[in-house]
Design an enzyme around this catalytic site. Structure first.
Site, PDB file in Angstrom:
ATOM      1  N   GLN A  75       0.830  -1.204   0.000  1.00  0.00           N
ATOM      2  CA  GLN A  75       0.000   0.000   0.000  1.00  0.00           C
ATOM      3  C   GLN A  75       0.870   1.263   0.000  1.00  0.00           C
ATOM      4  O   GLN A  75       0.350   2.363  -0.112  1.00  0.00           O
ATOM      5  CB  GLN A  75      -0.896   0.012   1.243  1.00  0.00           C
TER       6      GLN A  75
ATOM      7  N   ARG B 101      -8.312  -0.278   8.144  1.00  0.00           N
ATOM      8  CA  ARG B 101      -9.302   0.677   7.623  1.00  0.00           C
ATOM      9  C   ARG B 101      -9.606   1.732   8.686  1.00  0.00           C
ATOM     10  O   ARG B 101     -10.757   1.993   9.040  1.00  0.00           O
ATOM     11  CB  ARG B 101     -10.571  -0.069   7.227  1.00  0.00           C
ATOM     12  N   CYS B 102      -8.537   2.343   9.160  1.00  0.00           N
ATOM     13  CA  CYS B 102      -8.669   3.184  10.353  1.00  0.00           C
ATOM     14  C   CYS B 102      -7.433   4.061  10.453  1.00  0.00           C
ATOM     15  O   CYS B 102      -6.341   3.618  10.133  1.00  0.00           O
ATOM     16  CB  CYS B 102      -8.758   2.216  11.527  1.00  0.00           C
TER      17      CYS B 102
ATOM     18  N   GLU C 117     -12.615   4.884   5.527  1.00  0.00           N
ATOM     19  CA  GLU C 117     -12.645   4.132   6.778  1.00  0.00           C
ATOM     20  C   GLU C 117     -13.868   4.433   7.644  1.00  0.00           C
ATOM     21  O   GLU C 117     -14.140   3.714   8.608  1.00  0.00           O
ATOM     22  CB  GLU C 117     -11.366   4.400   7.562  1.00  0.00           C
TER      23      GLU C 117
END
Ligand code: CDP
Length: 783
Positions: A219, A366-367, A735
């Site tokens: 990523q 996702r945070c 997110e």
């Protein structure tokens, strides 16, 4: 380095550059599709013990397996100075392959390289490792007091990793002590795993120029290049990182994992390409878990429900190495957002992290680095306070919301919230769900003994890491970048330092360029993930792409527009000051008939540029002045079967505010995906360990991923409060649903169970757990 190999008759197969596959974004090119002549496969030997000394490693049987070419152990790597890997935030280091002892079950112990994937797996199974078991520390509370020192390699001889705190400790204690109403509750956000559909993997080889060609599921490709250079000593210009299409990432593909380092070492030493593809079990047991925060939440309030103070003390389980992917200055991520959407006059948050014999991680699933935990803590806490006060959960929230006129709002824990209209967002959600009708229905059902619950989460997020004065990874500031080139025909290409994993950057980045320059989005190609072509950036996670790279694209496009204005002036035969940009065209001020399009300007930039510099391109590195603060109001309605404990999520309304929306369909898709993940954490998912440190969720039969059959129907809506500092007014959104939804589900279930006297249950709210809570309550009532 003493690498133990068979005679390498076929060594020397090198790739020609023309054989490099070129990835086209969004066309479905995944790591496992890659194949190179002479490619070897890597399989990792993993520990069966959670904590044990390694007394011997015998590779002789493995070397007899047909097709096996080489085996590497931790000692080999240590001898080459590659035994340890720095973790991203720089507080700790992680063994690449176990040296001396293992610290968690499934830890990497040896690397086997073979001609086929099957031979590599057979070879790994044939490696004989002898272990002498050591006492296991299986939870962070035991780690606090246990005499077993897990990490004797570290200078500080304790299992305590760090203490971090923010806010006014004394002021909070004073305000809490004098508050007429107080609640205190321990909440555990259980250990979860992002479990992307595609696990991690890579292919590494050295080309004829001696340059490392590294295809990897990353990523953050640029950070990988820098990290690999620092770890291996290979000069950064001799490393080319390419991240193709990714089958999801969700934070799992941010850290650098031992398998990657082993593949590179194998490729270097054996002189052939090496592929490593994780199995599902390896992914679930050894790469980046998330959460595992035990939070003691305390809220003070006046008798009529005005909050007076917040204190949260957290015990964090970081596993065997402190590999949490947090920015350097933030060992507990952005947990300081724990005051949420509410106007707390004073607050204090503290986190203590401990080593345990579990897999390392603590990644931002996702945070934005612990925002999910913080959001869950405050949103559950507010419901418990409402219960204590005998007040409606909506009324309590509305009474304490930061008002629209208070923005920019300085929070008690040091953030400056940019914008929001929380009352409006909640009102839209209440209207959509039909709250008044639901309350009536609930009262009727309760009278009949039925269990129906309504749960809210009115969260505020903090995304867009981040301003360089605060945020960095390995010291590299968390800016992002964009380069735009407009070709003579008005088509173009945009490259950024981010890396989509399915978020649709291919669409939204092209839309931004098109919007800013009046061009056709279909003719704007988007390219990410190649360190040879993209400008340096910190990658995609924590919903930072739109707030940071999206802003960089906007600013780069505006730079192009400024240059284009000069060419337009030349074409329109007026001075530059007489040209204005109106309705996606350049126009002579006050003369609507005299216009020139960007497409015409683009052609002139290469054919008729007069005194202007030829070409039409620009690069922009964007250092955000602040984070963006999206918010949402989520409402879950559940019915619980009293006999079986089964919870049915009958309705779920999610109203999000992410500022200006670039693409409504993509945002809707992001919300659906994130809500499904939130639903999974709330009801079914937990990476469990037994008291001996055995991982009990090693595959998808134990760690369940919801299918369309279990997943509720999502009803979505939005409000728009632009970010005042983002050039497009956009905030991140990816997110939000994962961050905001777990509390709504849990609040709904507890609301349903509240007539039975149930005040709290930790996630996941499995049928079994809910049934036991109902039965216990009934037994208690009868007694
Ligand atoms: O960093 P990541 O891409 O995961 O998160 P994001 O910036 O929240 O964006 C997720 C997707 O939603 C991207 O394709 C964005 O461009 C899109 N988006 C949008 O269309 N409008 C917004 N205000 C925010 C995001």
């Amino acid at each position: 380095m003493s690498i133990q190999t068979k005679p390498l008759h076929s060594v020397g197969v090198h790739m020609k550059r023309k054989e490099d596959p070129r990835f086209i974004q969004g066309k479905g090119h995944y790591i496992d599709d890659l194949s190179f002549p002479g490619m070897l496969y890597l399989s990792l030997v993993r520990s069966t013990y959670p904590h044990a000394e390694i007394t011997n490693i015998d590779i002789s049987e493995a070397m007899k397996v047909p097709g096996v070419k080489a085996v590497i152990t931790g000692k080999d790597l240590e001898a080459a100075g590659l035994g340890w890997l720095p973790t991203f935030h720089g507080f700790d280091k992680q063994m690449v392959l176990a040296i001396g002892k293992v610290l968690f079950q499934y830890q990497e112990v040896a690397a086997v390289f073979a001609e086929t994937r099957a031979a590599a797996v057979d070879g790994a199974e044939a490696v004989q490792v002898d272990y002498a078991p050591l006492p296991v520390v299986a939870d962070p509370f035991a780690s606090k007091t246990d005499k077993t020192l897990l990490r004797p390699d570290r200078e500080s001889k304790t299992n305590h990793i760090f203490h971090w705190e923010v806010g006014d400790k004394e002021g909070t204690a004073r305000a809490m002590a004098s508050s007429p109403k107080r609640i205190k509750q321990r909440l555990w956000f259980q250990r979860c795993h992002p479990a992307p559909l595609e696990p991690c993997g890579c292919v590494a080889y050295f080309d004829t120029m001696g340059r490392l060609q590294f295809h990897v599921t990353s990523q953050a490709p640029h950070v990988y290049r820098t990290a690999l250079s620092l770890v291996t000593g290979i000069p950064e210009d001799k490393i080319h990182v390419m991240s193709p299409d990714l089958g999801g990432g969700f934070g799992n593909k941010v850290p650098v994992y031992p398998g990657y380092v082993c593949a590179i070492v194998g490729a270097l030493k054996i002189g052939r390409p090496v592929k490593w593809i994780e199995t599902r079990t390896e992914n679930l047991t050894s790469t980046g878990f998330a959460r595992d925060y035990h939070m003691d939440v305390e809220i003070g309030a006046t008798a009529d429900g005005k909050v007076t103070a917040l204190h949260v003390a957290t015990t964090a389980d970081h596993g065997a190495f402190d590999a949490a992917a947090d920015p350097s200055k933030y060992p507990a991520g952005i947990f300081g957002i724990v005051t949420g959407s509410y106007s707390f006059p004073v607050a204090h948050a503290e986190v203590d992290a401990y080593f345990t014999n579990k897999a390392p991680g603590g990644i931002a699933y996702r945070c934005s680095f612990r925002v999910t935990e913080a959001s869950y803590a405050i949103e559950r806490g507010m419901d418990i306070l409402a219960d204590e006060l005998g007040m409606d959960a909506v009324e309590l929230r509305k009474k304490n919301f930061i008002r629209k006129d208070q923005f920019p709002y300085p929070s008690a824990l040091g953030f400056t919230y940019d914008s929001g209209d929380y009352h409006k967002t909640l009102d839209v959600a209440l209207e959509k769900i039909g709250y008044t009708g639901l309350l009536k229905e609930q009262a009727e059902k309760r009278a009949r003994g039925e269990l129906m619950g309504i749960g809210f989460s009115t969260f505020t997020e903090v995304v867009g890491a981040g301003p360089s004065k605060h945020f960095d990874i390995l010291g590299i500031k968390m800016f992002d970048s964009a380069e735009i080139r407009i070709h003579p025909t008005g088509a173009g290409i945009v490259r950024t330092g981010t890396k989509s994993q399915g978020q649709g950057h291919e669409t939204t980045w092209a839309q931004i360029v098109a919007e800013e320059l009046g061009l056709d989005p279909q003719t704007i190609m988007v390219e990410e993930g190649d360190t040879d072509t993209a400008p340096y950036g910190l990658g995609t996670y924590a919903s930072r792409s739109t707030p940071v790279a999206g802003a960089a694209i906007t600013m780069a496009a505006r730079r192009i527009r400024e240059k284009a204005r000069k060419i337009a002036a030349h074409l329109l035969e007026v001075g530059e000051g007489d040209v204005e940009w109106i309705d996606y065209k350049f126009q002579v001020k006050g003369v609507p008939a005299k216009t020139v399009t960007m497409k015409e300007v683009a052609f002139a930039a290469y054919t008729n540029m007069a005194q202007n510099e030829p070409g039409l391109e620009a690069t922009y590195y964007y250092d955000p002045p602040n984070m963006t603060y999206p918010n949402g109001a989520y409402v879950a309605v559940v019915d619980i079967d009293r006999e079986t404990g089964e919870t049915k999520v009958r309705r779920f309304v999610a109203v999000d505010d992410c500022g200006v929306v670039i693409n409504p369909m993509i945002v809707e898709g992001q919300i659906h995906g994130g809500l499904t993940e939130g639903f999974a954490m709330a009801f079914i998912q937990e990476i469990q360990y037994d008291a001996q440190g055995n991982n009990l969720n090693t595959n998808f039969t134990d760690y369940l991923v919801p299918t369309s059959l279990e997943t509720p129907h999502w009803e979505t809506g939005n409000t728009v409060t632009p970010s005042p500092h983002h050039p497009m007014g956009a905030k991140g959104v990816g997110e939000s649903p994962n961050v905001g939804s777990p509390a709504a589900f849990v609040n709904a279930v507890i609301d349903a169970l509240s007539p039975l006297g149930v005040r709290h249950l930790d996630m996941p709210l499995t049928r079994d757990k809910v049934w036991r809570a109902i039965r216990d309550a009934e037994v208690k009532k009868k007694a």
